[in-house]
Write an enzyme that holds these catalytic residues in place. Sequence first.
Site, PDB file in Angstrom:
ATOM      1  N   LYS A 193       0.972  -1.136   0.016  1.00 33.51           N
ATOM      2  CA  LYS A 193       0.199   0.101  -0.015  1.00 33.51           C
ATOM      3  C   LYS A 193       1.011   1.226  -0.105  1.00 33.51           C
ATOM      4  O   LYS A 193       0.787   2.022   1.077  1.00 33.51           O
ATOM      5  CB  LYS A 193      -1.056  -0.008   1.278  1.00 33.51           C
ATOM      6  CG  LYS A 193      -1.837   1.077   1.427  1.00 33.51           C
ATOM      7  CD  LYS A 193      -3.109   0.818   0.081  1.00 33.51           C
ATOM      8  CE  LYS A 193      -4.146   1.792   0.328  1.00 33.51           C
ATOM      9  NZ  LYS A 193      -5.128   1.876  -0.834  1.00 33.51           N
ATOM     10  N   ASP A 250      -3.173 -12.205   5.538  1.00 27.28           N
ATOM     11  CA  ASP A 250      -4.147 -12.758   6.288  1.00 27.28           C
ATOM     12  C   ASP A 250      -5.440 -12.691   5.333  1.00 27.28           C
ATOM     13  O   ASP A 250      -6.275 -13.832   5.116  1.00 27.28           O
ATOM     14  CB  ASP A 250      -4.152 -12.238   7.536  1.00 27.28           C
ATOM     15  CG  ASP A 250      -5.086 -12.922   8.668  1.00 27.28           C
ATOM     16  OD1 ASP A 250      -5.652 -13.890   8.234  1.00 27.28           O
ATOM     17  OD2 ASP A 250      -5.235 -12.533   9.735  1.00 27.28           O
ATOM     18  N   ASP A 254      -7.311 -15.523   2.549  1.00 24.22           N
ATOM     19  CA  ASP A 254      -8.723 -15.997   2.812  1.00 24.22           C
ATOM     20  C   ASP A 254      -9.534 -15.730   1.626  1.00 24.22           C
ATOM     21  O   ASP A 254     -10.693 -16.547   1.287  1.00 24.22           O
ATOM     22  CB  ASP A 254      -9.328 -15.311   4.196  1.00 24.22           C
ATOM     23  CG  ASP A 254      -9.161 -16.211   5.486  1.00 24.22           C
ATOM     24  OD1 ASP A 254      -8.177 -17.287   5.315  1.00 24.22           O
ATOM     25  OD2 ASP A 254      -9.527 -15.813   6.465  1.00 24.22           O
TER      26      ASP A 254
END
Length: 368
Positions: A193, A250, A254
């Site tokens: 980012k 993380d 997912d």
Amino acid sequence: MSAKKLLILPGDGIGQEVMVQVRRIIDWMGKKRGVAFDVSEGLIGGSAYDVHGTPLADETLADAMAADAVLLGAVGGPKWDDLPFEKKPERGLLKIRKEMGLFANLRPAVVFDALVEASTLKPEVVKGLDIMIVRELTGGLYFGQPRGIETLPDGQRKGVNTLTYTTSEIQRIGRAAFDLARKRRKKLTSVDKANVLECTVLWREEMIKLHKEEYSDVELEHLYVDNAAMQLVRNPRQFDVMVTENMFGDILSDCAAMLTGSLGMLPSASLGAADATGARKALYEPVHGSAPDIAGKDMANPLACILSFSMCLRYSFDMTAEADMIDNAVKTVLAGGLRTGDIMAAGKAKVSTTVMGEAIVRELDKMG
Ligand code: NAD
């Protein structure tokens, strides 16, 4: 050859049930392939708290450090939800990863042909998907200091976490990811980012440097994390290996998990730095949690844990033939129409955890 030391930590909830099926395969490897594992079992998470008053006892950690590989089920459950933060089952997991120095989390997202309909995305978007997300696991926002909740002079409360990475932390995860990409389709996507967070400006600079100096044979691209999330659901097959910091990884892993249709199909590996002999500390575990809603009902899909054991054979023990046998047994059983509830589809046969485990062993028997 000395026996390979394998520590098994089933953990809580369905962790215990799926691990029973892995034990069948380990026994099969011993009987039919002459592979002797020196297997020991220990407690982690809520079940460790119940016995030792801590989610990871020092002796268990010592056993993990002495093992060639650790295979873990899952931790957590409502029984332990009200424990103080430091005693929560999940703290045991974070601690073992940190103490073993497991800085690289490998999360493959593979769509098996037989399960292409299980994805919520269109088959033409996910068919043949085979990507690897490499998540930094011991740094970043989940470990950075300062952290905590404080009360301000005006009575308000303030929560603080800190995103921090050093150049050496970025370089070691970068090398792990570039090395993997080199063995696959030679494309690495680094996710950051850098338009907002200085820490990830450094991340991007270090990735560019590594690429230039050591890995110019691998294609490197950079994506902002918000775009990476969009691209993962728009056109996931554009990716080969993705590397990113702890929290982004993380979340993205997912998201990638759902491309494959079920958490119950997703294995993972967490690796440490190689020692002088080339051996790495390593922990293998399914991506899913302890699934309290189905725990104890013989309903859980054991394939994520079984595929985690396959990764263990591949990455820790160099047993490629045996790992391929397990992966192929999974493919064949799925193609034959057996499904646990989480991946059930019309016209297929719904089976229990136990029956799925037995079916995998039967397939292995056919392969010898
Ligand atoms: P979860 O992964 O346990 O379950 C999410 C959903 O997926 C549930 O409906 C569950 O039934 C289903 N599911 C998961 N694995 C499955 C399998 N193998 N077969 C069939 N269905 C499966 O996540 P959650 O509900 O958010 O968390 C439950 C507990 O697990 C919490 O205590 C959480 O902290 C813990 N947790 C642990 C880990 C870990 O040990 N690595 C990871 C995530 C969550």
